[in-house]
Design a protein around this motif. Sequence first.
Motif, PDB file in Angstrom:
ATOM      1  N   ASN A  27       0.869  -1.167   0.000  1.00 45.74           N
ATOM      2  CA  ASN A  27       0.000   0.000   0.000  1.00 45.74           C
ATOM      3  C   ASN A  27       0.917   1.231   0.000  1.00 45.74           C
ATOM      4  O   ASN A  27       2.141   1.102  -0.074  1.00 45.74           O
ATOM      5  N   LEU A  28       0.329   2.410   0.063  1.00 50.31           N
ATOM      6  CA  LEU A  28       1.128   3.635  -0.003  1.00 50.31           C
ATOM      7  C   LEU A  28       2.171   3.700   1.108  1.00 50.31           C
ATOM      8  O   LEU A  28       3.340   4.009   0.864  1.00 50.31           O
ATOM      9  N   LYS A  29       1.760   3.382   2.322  1.00 50.02           N
ATOM     10  CA  LYS A  29       2.679   3.452   3.462  1.00 50.02           C
ATOM     11  C   LYS A  29       3.842   2.468   3.301  1.00 50.02           C
ATOM     12  O   LYS A  29       4.988   2.800   3.595  1.00 50.02           O
ATOM     13  N   ASP A  30       3.527   1.261   2.826  1.00 52.55           N
ATOM     14  CA  ASP A  30       4.584   0.266   2.586  1.00 52.55           C
ATOM     15  C   ASP A  30       5.597   0.790   1.567  1.00 52.55           C
ATOM     16  O   ASP A  30       6.805   0.664   1.762  1.00 52.55           O
ATOM     17  N   LEU A  31       5.080   1.370   0.479  1.00 57.28           N
ATOM     18  CA  LEU A  31       5.970   1.876  -0.563  1.00 57.28           C
ATOM     19  C   LEU A  31       6.814   3.036  -0.057  1.00 57.28           C
ATOM     20  O   LEU A  31       7.991   3.151  -0.404  1.00 57.28           O
ATOM     21  N   MET A  32       6.228   3.876   0.779  1.00 58.00           N
ATOM     22  CA  MET A  32       6.981   4.988   1.366  1.00 58.00           C
ATOM     23  C   MET A  32       8.148   4.457   2.197  1.00 58.00           C
ATOM     24  O   MET A  32       9.273   4.947   2.093  1.00 58.00           O
ATOM     25  N   THR A  33       7.888   3.434   2.991  1.00 58.35           N
ATOM     26  CA  THR A  33       8.935   2.840   3.826  1.00 58.35           C
ATOM     27  C   THR A  33       9.978   2.139   2.970  1.00 58.35           C
ATOM     28  O   THR A  33      11.183   2.269   3.188  1.00 58.35           O
ATOM     29  N   TYR A  34       9.510   1.415   1.964  1.00 57.03           N
ATOM     30  CA  TYR A  34      10.402   0.630   1.103  1.00 57.03           C
ATOM     31  C   TYR A  34      11.353   1.508   0.305  1.00 57.03           C
ATOM     32  O   TYR A  34      12.530   1.198   0.164  1.00 57.03           O
ATOM     33  N   THR A  54      -1.938  -0.010  -9.108  1.00 55.55           N
ATOM     34  CA  THR A  54      -3.323  -0.396  -9.356  1.00 55.55           C
ATOM     35  C   THR A  54      -4.201   0.381  -8.400  1.00 55.55           C
ATOM     36  O   THR A  54      -3.751   0.840  -7.340  1.00 55.55           O
ATOM     37  N   LYS A  55      -5.452   0.507  -8.784  1.00 57.56           N
ATOM     38  CA  LYS A  55      -6.415   1.248  -7.973  1.00 57.56           C
ATOM     39  C   LYS A  55      -7.750   0.515  -8.063  1.00 57.56           C
ATOM     40  O   LYS A  55      -8.662   0.953  -8.744  1.00 57.56           O
ATOM     41  N   PRO A  56      -7.872  -0.632  -7.360  1.00 57.41           N
ATOM     42  CA  PRO A  56      -9.077  -1.444  -7.479  1.00 57.41           C
ATOM     43  C   PRO A  56     -10.325  -0.776  -6.883  1.00 57.41           C
ATOM     44  O   PRO A  56     -11.431  -1.087  -7.283  1.00 57.41           O
ATOM     45  N   SER A  60      -7.951   3.706  -2.903  1.00 58.34           N
ATOM     46  CA  SER A  60      -6.741   3.033  -2.452  1.00 58.34           C
ATOM     47  C   SER A  60      -5.801   2.706  -3.598  1.00 58.34           C
ATOM     48  O   SER A  60      -6.212   2.172  -4.617  1.00 58.34           O
ATOM     49  N   LEU A  61      -4.530   3.030  -3.388  1.00 53.00           N
ATOM     50  CA  LEU A  61      -3.488   2.697  -4.360  1.00 53.00           C
ATOM     51  C   LEU A  61      -2.733   1.473  -3.866  1.00 53.00           C
ATOM     52  O   LEU A  61      -2.427   1.359  -2.677  1.00 53.00           O
ATOM     53  N   PHE A  62      -2.402   0.593  -4.789  1.00 51.57           N
ATOM     54  CA  PHE A  62      -1.597  -0.573  -4.459  1.00 51.57           C
ATOM     55  C   PHE A  62      -0.488  -0.720  -5.485  1.00 51.57           C
ATOM     56  O   PHE A  62      -0.629  -0.314  -6.639  1.00 51.57           O
ATOM     57  N   PHE A  63       0.612  -1.308  -5.039  1.00 49.86           N
ATOM     58  CA  PHE A  63       1.808  -1.411  -5.856  1.00 49.86           C
ATOM     59  C   PHE A  63       2.341  -2.836  -5.780  1.00 49.86           C
ATOM     60  O   PHE A  63       2.544  -3.367  -4.689  1.00 49.86           O
ATOM     61  N   ASP A  64       2.581  -3.439  -6.931  1.00 52.13           N
ATOM     62  CA  ASP A  64       3.178  -4.767  -7.005  1.00 52.13           C
ATOM     63  C   ASP A  64       4.681  -4.600  -6.783  1.00 52.13           C
ATOM     64  O   ASP A  64       5.366  -3.933  -7.562  1.00 52.13           O
ATOM     65  N   ARG A  65       5.191  -5.195  -5.712  1.00 53.10           N
ATOM     66  CA  ARG A  65       6.606  -5.032  -5.358  1.00 53.10           C
ATOM     67  C   ARG A  65       7.518  -5.436  -6.507  1.00 53.10           C
ATOM     68  O   ARG A  65       8.510  -4.751  -6.794  1.00 53.10           O
ATOM     69  N   LEU A  66       7.194  -6.523  -7.194  1.00 57.52           N
ATOM     70  CA  LEU A  66       8.052  -6.990  -8.285  1.00 57.52           C
ATOM     71  C   LEU A  66       8.076  -5.992  -9.436  1.00 57.52           C
ATOM     72  O   LEU A  66       9.133  -5.732 -10.028  1.00 57.52           O
ATOM     73  N   LYS A  67       6.923  -5.410  -9.762  1.00 60.38           N
ATOM     74  CA  LYS A  67       6.875  -4.406 -10.824  1.00 60.38           C
ATOM     75  C   LYS A  67       7.604  -3.131 -10.399  1.00 60.38           C
ATOM     76  O   LYS A  67       8.258  -2.483 -11.222  1.00 60.38           O
TER      77      LYS A  67
END
Length: 99
Positions: A27-34, A54-56, A60-67
């Motif tokens: 999620n956004l917070k995870d990506l910020m930390t990563y 993605t925005k299902p 909410s925004l979601f991000f595929d870690r591999l991408k």
Amino acid sequence: MSKLSITAEELKLIFKDSLYAQKRVFNLKDLMTYTGWSDKNIYRLTSLNLIPFTKPTKGSLFFDRLKIEEWLLTNHSPTSQEVDDLVNKHLFKNGKFKY
């Protein structure tokens, strides 16, 4: 024989890193930390469609870690050695390479 000593802070960092390595969707917070990026920077990248997301749902925004990892590794900037190697290869191929 040496003793293995590790602080609680080091252990927390190792644990946190291993959690992110196992997690596929951020999620956004995870990506910020990563990445260490601010939410403002991430929102800017998504609004310009520069980062894969993605925005299902409507908010909410979601991000595929591999991408994300693949995207982070794009636009490689060659080292001086790589540039020299490419120039030499080109010169040699065109018969202009001199020793």
